[in-house]
Design an enzyme around this catalytic site. Structure first.
Site, PDB file in Angstrom:
ATOM      1  N   ASP A 203     -17.209 -51.767 -59.405  1.00 48.85           N
ATOM      2  CA  ASP A 203     -18.476 -51.557 -58.709  1.00 48.85           C
ATOM      3  C   ASP A 203     -18.939 -52.897 -58.141  1.00 48.85           C
ATOM      4  O   ASP A 203     -18.901 -53.923 -58.835  1.00 48.85           O
ATOM      5  CB  ASP A 203     -19.520 -50.994 -59.677  1.00 48.85           C
ATOM      6  CG  ASP A 203     -20.811 -50.631 -58.989  1.00 48.85           C
ATOM      7  OD1 ASP A 203     -20.927 -49.477 -58.535  1.00 48.85           O
ATOM      8  OD2 ASP A 203     -21.697 -51.494 -58.891  1.00 48.85           O
TER       9      ASP A 203
ATOM     10  N   ASN B 160     -27.723 -54.611 -49.131  1.00 54.80           N
ATOM     11  CA  ASN B 160     -28.190 -53.751 -48.046  1.00 54.80           C
ATOM     12  C   ASN B 160     -29.633 -54.050 -47.666  1.00 54.80           C
ATOM     13  O   ASN B 160     -29.975 -54.126 -46.472  1.00 54.80           O
ATOM     14  CB  ASN B 160     -28.066 -52.271 -48.448  1.00 54.80           C
ATOM     15  CG  ASN B 160     -26.677 -51.710 -48.187  1.00 54.80           C
ATOM     16  OD1 ASN B 160     -25.958 -52.187 -47.316  1.00 54.80           O
ATOM     17  ND2 ASN B 160     -26.307 -50.695 -48.942  1.00 54.80           N
TER      18      ASN B 160
ATOM     19  N   HIS C 103     -27.530 -52.652 -43.514  1.00 51.19           N
ATOM     20  CA  HIS C 103     -26.416 -51.775 -43.885  1.00 51.19           C
ATOM     21  C   HIS C 103     -25.109 -52.170 -43.189  1.00 51.19           C
ATOM     22  O   HIS C 103     -24.023 -51.922 -43.736  1.00 51.19           O
ATOM     23  CB  HIS C 103     -26.766 -50.320 -43.572  1.00 51.19           C
ATOM     24  CG  HIS C 103     -27.794 -49.753 -44.493  1.00 51.19           C
ATOM     25  ND1 HIS C 103     -27.489 -49.267 -45.750  1.00 51.19           N
ATOM     26  CD2 HIS C 103     -29.153 -49.619 -44.366  1.00 51.19           C
ATOM     27  CE1 HIS C 103     -28.589 -48.851 -46.350  1.00 51.19           C
ATOM     28  NE2 HIS C 103     -29.612 -49.051 -45.531  1.00 51.19           N
TER      29      HIS C 103
ATOM     30  N   ASP D 233     -21.716 -52.596 -45.152  1.00 55.37           N
ATOM     31  CA  ASP D 233     -20.447 -51.959 -44.796  1.00 55.37           C
ATOM     32  C   ASP D 233     -19.327 -52.992 -44.695  1.00 55.37           C
ATOM     33  O   ASP D 233     -18.190 -52.732 -45.121  1.00 55.37           O
ATOM     34  CB  ASP D 233     -20.575 -51.218 -43.463  1.00 55.37           C
ATOM     35  CG  ASP D 233     -21.396 -49.940 -43.583  1.00 55.37           C
ATOM     36  OD1 ASP D 233     -21.674 -49.522 -44.718  1.00 55.37           O
ATOM     37  OD2 ASP D 233     -21.747 -49.373 -42.530  1.00 55.37           O
TER      38      ASP D 233
ATOM     39  N   GLU E 164     -20.520 -47.797 -53.623  1.00 54.50           N
ATOM     40  CA  GLU E 164     -19.836 -49.080 -53.806  1.00 54.50           C
ATOM     41  C   GLU E 164     -18.859 -49.049 -54.973  1.00 54.50           C
ATOM     42  O   GLU E 164     -18.459 -50.097 -55.486  1.00 54.50           O
ATOM     43  CB  GLU E 164     -20.870 -50.197 -54.009  1.00 54.50           C
ATOM     44  CG  GLU E 164     -21.710 -50.092 -55.271  1.00 54.50           C
ATOM     45  CD  GLU E 164     -22.958 -49.232 -55.131  1.00 54.50           C
ATOM     46  OE1 GLU E 164     -23.912 -49.453 -55.900  1.00 54.50           O
ATOM     47  OE2 GLU E 164     -22.987 -48.354 -54.244  1.00 54.50           O
TER      48      GLU E 164
END
Length: 311
Positions: free
Chosen positions: A172, A180, A185, A189, A215
């Protein structure tokens, strides 16, 4: 009779005008004729084909299957349609569909076969591409959730039959919501793509990684040795921490991952329980300060134990 009013050369002209490969063989499997499209597909001139058999123009492993199919058709009569591969004289393999029929003379005696070939190589390539897309996560290009769980289930089934264990990791990205929120975002990404690229590029042959969602990543290891799995996890954790990702201000964005590692306890343990313990190890790593690897023990299960079969 069709073409009976035409001279042989005119019949050949008609066949050569067809875009579909056409060939004729006698009852011994000798090519007695073909059109220009067939010659192009095979990669030889027509005069280099007529008078030969399939063993003269194809590798033996291909020729044998073609010859056996022809023999079956001549025994049964009627028509035959099937998919196969051919190999051109330049070595290129093509996927094709054969459509053949038995030929009979005026006395009703078998004289050979006539056939056409449909080249479906591009269609097959598209099918493979679409199948691959159905198994891939659009953002990271890793296996998606369904595909990585299907791989895990199949591997676990094989390991059970061999009375062997398996090892896996749950990973994770730490503080991903903060990334974010602070950087947008698009940057989030990018972080996921770079982490995914590193994970897939640094794993060993036989190891598989997929994006479970958000994630989170699941890594299924080929090795069943728990200490080996822990060392792999530590190496991946450190390599992610060394990633060079910059934010809009030009400063380096610190990215770390937490990893939970688990091995199946016995051959009867369900694969979903192995994931659950790896998930518990992951949450233990988070509670311990993140950027850590925790090997889950036999009794470690998360409070919110998921049903991974239905998840």
């Amino acid at each position: 009779m069709l073409f009976s009013h035409l001279l042989p050369d005119q019949v050949q002209d008609v066949l050569d005008a067809l875009p579909t490969p056409v060939f004729f063989k006698d009852r011994h499997g000798v090519y007695k004729g073909c059109n220009r499209a067939f010659a192009r597909l095979i990669g030889r001139r027509r005069r280099e084909i007529v008078g030969l058999t399939v063993f003269d123009i194809s590798p033996e492993e291909y020729a044998k299957s073609h010859f056996d199919a022809d023999a079956a058709l001549m025994r049964s009569g009627g028509e035959q349609r099937y998919e196969a591969q051919i190999k051109r004289c330049d070595g290129e393999r093509r996927h094709v569909v054969f459509h053949k029929a038995a030929l009979y003379d005026a006395q009703g005696e078998l004289s050979g076969i006539v056939g056409t070939i449909l080249d479906i190589t591009e269609r097959k390539a598209l099918e493979v591409q679409l199948a691959d897309m159905a198994e891939r996560d659009a953002l990271t290009c890793l296996f998606n959730r369904r595909a990585i769980l299907a791989h895990l289930e199949a591997l676990h089934r094989d390991r059970r039959q061999a009375s062997q264990s398996l090892c896996l990791m749950m990973c994770d990205v730490d503080h991903f919501k903060r990334i974010n929120d602070r950087h947008g975002h698009a940057k989030g990404d990018e972080v996921l793509r770079q982490v995914a690229h590193l994970l897939s590029g640094k794993l060993r042959d036989g190891d598989r990684v997929g994006r479970i969602g958000g994630e989170e990543f699941l890594i299924v290891l080929a090795s069943a040795d728990l200490e080996d799995a822990r060392q792999v996890a530590e190496r991946l954790r450190q390599q992610v921490a060394d990633l060079s990702i910059t934010c809009a201000e030009g400063a380096r964005l610190e990215v770390t991952i937490s990893i939970g590692v688990a091995r199946s306890l016995h051959q009867d343990e369900d694969w979903a329980d192995v994931i659950a313990r790896a998930d518990a190890g992951l949450y233990a790593a988070k509670r311990a300060g993140r950027d850590k690897v925790i090997v889950a023990d036999a009794h470690m299960l998360p409070a919110n134990h998921k049903d991974w079969h239905q998840a």
